[in-house]
Structure formats: structure tokens, C-alpha cells
Scaffold this motif. Sequence first.
Motif, PDB file in Angstrom:
ATOM      1  N   VAL A 240       0.191   3.323   3.204  1.00 43.06           N
ATOM      2  CA  VAL A 240      -0.521   2.274   2.450  1.00 43.06           C
ATOM      3  C   VAL A 240       0.299   0.996   2.559  1.00 43.06           C
ATOM      4  O   VAL A 240       1.377   0.878   1.968  1.00 43.06           O
ATOM      5  CB  VAL A 240      -0.710   2.670   0.975  1.00 43.06           C
ATOM      6  CG1 VAL A 240      -1.417   1.550   0.209  1.00 43.06           C
ATOM      7  CG2 VAL A 240      -1.518   3.961   0.868  1.00 43.06           C
TER       8      VAL A 240
ATOM      9  N   TYR B 106      -4.237   2.010   4.931  1.00 43.86           N
ATOM     10  CA  TYR B 106      -4.859   1.115   3.957  1.00 43.86           C
ATOM     11  C   TYR B 106      -3.981  -0.132   3.872  1.00 43.86           C
ATOM     12  O   TYR B 106      -2.788  -0.078   4.174  1.00 43.86           O
ATOM     13  CB  TYR B 106      -4.937   1.765   2.566  1.00 43.86           C
ATOM     14  CG  TYR B 106      -5.739   3.048   2.504  1.00 43.86           C
ATOM     15  CD1 TYR B 106      -7.056   3.048   2.051  1.00 43.86           C
ATOM     16  CD2 TYR B 106      -5.175   4.261   2.879  1.00 43.86           C
ATOM     17  CE1 TYR B 106      -7.794   4.226   1.984  1.00 43.86           C
ATOM     18  CE2 TYR B 106      -5.900   5.442   2.823  1.00 43.86           C
ATOM     19  CZ  TYR B 106      -7.209   5.418   2.369  1.00 43.86           C
ATOM     20  OH  TYR B 106      -7.928   6.591   2.313  1.00 43.86           O
TER      21      TYR B 106
ATOM     22  N   ALA C 209      -9.832  -0.808  -3.022  1.00 44.21           N
ATOM     23  CA  ALA C 209      -9.437  -0.231  -1.732  1.00 44.21           C
ATOM     24  C   ALA C 209      -9.934   1.198  -1.563  1.00 44.21           C
ATOM     25  O   ALA C 209      -9.655   1.840  -0.553  1.00 44.21           O
ATOM     26  CB  ALA C 209      -7.920  -0.262  -1.585  1.00 44.21           C
TER      27      ALA C 209
ATOM     28  N   ALA D 231      -9.660  -0.027   4.930  1.00 45.25           N
ATOM     29  CA  ALA D 231      -9.893  -0.397   3.544  1.00 45.25           C
ATOM     30  C   ALA D 231      -8.750  -1.297   3.085  1.00 45.25           C
ATOM     31  O   ALA D 231      -7.577  -0.985   3.285  1.00 45.25           O
ATOM     32  CB  ALA D 231      -9.980   0.857   2.676  1.00 45.25           C
TER      33      ALA D 231
ATOM     34  N   SER E 142     -10.075   6.111   5.526  1.00 39.93           N
ATOM     35  CA  SER E 142      -9.910   4.683   5.277  1.00 39.93           C
ATOM     36  C   SER E 142     -10.866   3.867   6.140  1.00 39.93           C
ATOM     37  O   SER E 142     -11.557   2.966   5.662  1.00 39.93           O
ATOM     38  CB  SER E 142      -8.472   4.248   5.565  1.00 39.93           C
ATOM     39  OG  SER E 142      -8.342   2.847   5.493  1.00 39.93           O
TER      40      SER E 142
END
Length: 378
Positions: A39, A4, A123, A55, A264
Motif C-alpha cells: 500500500v 494501492y 481506496a 485503487a 486493487s
Amino acid sequence: MALYELAVLGTPTTTQAEELRGLVSKVVDSFGMTLGNEVGWSVCPDAFAPPSNLAAAAVFYGGVEALKQDVAPLLRGGVPILPVASELTRVREEIPEALRQLNCIAYGAAGAQRVAVALLECAGLLPKQRRVFVSYRRNESREVALQLFDELSARQFDVFLDTHDIRPAEDFQAMLWHRLCDSDVLVMLDTPGYFESRWTNAEFGRALAKGISVLRIGWPDQTPSPRTATASRVELLASDFQGSGRVSADAIERICLQLEMVRSQGYAVRNLNLVSKLRLAVETIGGAFVGVGPHKAVHVSLPDSRPLIVHPAVGVPTALTLHEATTHTPDSTSAVMYDPVGLHPEWQAHLDWLGGQIRTVRWMKVEEAAWRLADWEG
């Protein structure tokens, strides 16, 4: 490798950036991921251009110097941006003109907490948004399916497993397809007889038809079907299995890491697909696409220049979807756009009835978007 991508843009203070990082990190940690690793986390980068298949979201802290920053590429790419001003009365002095048409957040009393929740929502990183569907043959992989249910639930996934989630006397197959439509990923346990079952065969095919990503977990020595060529894969070895019929902790970790990546990408692609279809619909009738703001709300301009906010619903829309859209856009008419294919007939009837009771937010089926927008009543 990042699964992400999140970014802090504009002119945040050191305190704002650190408070936000702490709150976001706490949520991400509960998923078994790390902020800055799985992330991605960028603070005031020279450029933020996340891949379209991941995302992503950005928060933009306004300020006098922030007025000069160019956010047009992100708006064109459909990346959600959350403009944050010190106060709503300061929007013109702190937020670039291109972002003023999006709903701005006032830092105010809620401060970092409110910004963190809005950023994670954009997200797809709130627990309620992380939905997976486990597809398996009970006589071949029941123990692993039950193990995955427990392990994924512990990582804040909302896991659908037919033995846990369909109550007696319900229309089993209609509810099965309904829950599949509300999932981000189909996790298929590819045992020797997987495609010999009518139901697992249909679950796999309908996931592809709905644009839902597939993660294939292959049993040892199981030759993949050509049908799974586009699926992401985790191969299990004979050594991964324990005497109980379950798999090792190492195998679970491999599965969970790959699932996060697939989830994602799948979430991003499904959301982008809805936004792209909306963009095409509004441009077809002579309107314009403005950008994506807080709560993933898409701002468009109708042919007569009237602004309209559309909320794309990835998965199955609910009364809560309508309530949230009403709350997020209290002063104007807006729409919730969704894909009706595969929804339970009774659920669709419920949506139709609910839409007739509330006039400030309206349902809009994705295939009817251009038709509906061409004669939109304020």
C-alpha cells in the motif's frame, strides 16, 4: 510494488501525518500487507499521479499555504480527495476553491480516526469492501477451495464459497449470480474439467460480462484455455501439493499477493467505469463533472447549474448503501447509481420498493443516468 496508492496532501502537521499513518497501517497490517510497500504511502509529494488501474485516494489537510496548491489534475482524473479543515467555519480560509464543492471533513474531536476510515473507504480498503468469489469443480478442487476460504477470510476478505454461503431452499442459481455481481474478483481454480461444467463455465463468462477481474489458479500441467488470456495467473506446481490435497503455505502466499494486485486493479477499474459513465451522462445533457470527494461521492453540476451528489455503488446496492448516502448528504437530494445486470429479481424488487419510500436519495441505474438527470427534480 504498490498495489494501492494513498497520499497525504496539503499542509498536515507532523503529528497529523504520523497519527494517520499509524491508524491506516494497523488496518493494512490485518490484510497481510505493509503500508509503504503493498500500500503506497506518500506525504506531501511534489506530484501525486497514481495509475488509473490502481485503487487510490488522497487526504488534503487545509491551511493558509495549502490554498496555493493545484489539485485540478487529481479532480480531472477522478481520484477521490478528502478535504480536511480545522473547523467547517474555516473552509474558505484553508481549502483551495476547487475542493470547496466537495464535502469537507472537520478535524475536530474525531481527528485522525475519522480521516483514516474515510481514506480507507475511498481506496476500497475497509474489510466489508473486500469481496471475492471462488469458482471451482467440487470433484477436482474441493480441498483447495476450502483452504482458500479459510486463508482469505483470515486476511479480511469476504469470501463467497457455494458450500458455505447459500442456505437450503434458496434459489441457488439466482443467488449465485447475485453474489458474483457483488464480488471484486473471480478466483477460478483451473482444473482439467473446469470448462466442462456448465456452472463454472457460466461463472467465468458472466464474470467477464460484468467486468469482474479474474485470477486463474492453474493446476500443474494444465494448459490454459484461450478464454483465460486476459486473466491474471498463478501457476501451481506438483511440489506445491501436500498429501491432504491442500497446497503449501508458499503457494498460498503467492496466491494472496497476486489476488491483492488483481483486486486493487479490478476495484479501481469498476469504480472508474461507473464514474466515467456518469461523467459522460452529465456532459451529454450539458452539465459538468466537478470531482470525487469523501465516501467516493461524485459531485456534478446539472445543466441549470444545480449541484448534485451521486454515489456510485460498485457491486450490489443495499438498504445500507441508501442509508449511508442519506447520512453523507443530509442537506440535499442525491442519487445512488448502480449496474442492475445480474441482480436477484427479488432484490431488484426490494430496491424499487425501498426507493419509493425514501425521497432524499434516489436509485439510478447506470444505463438510465442521462435520461434521469435530464429531468431531475430537486
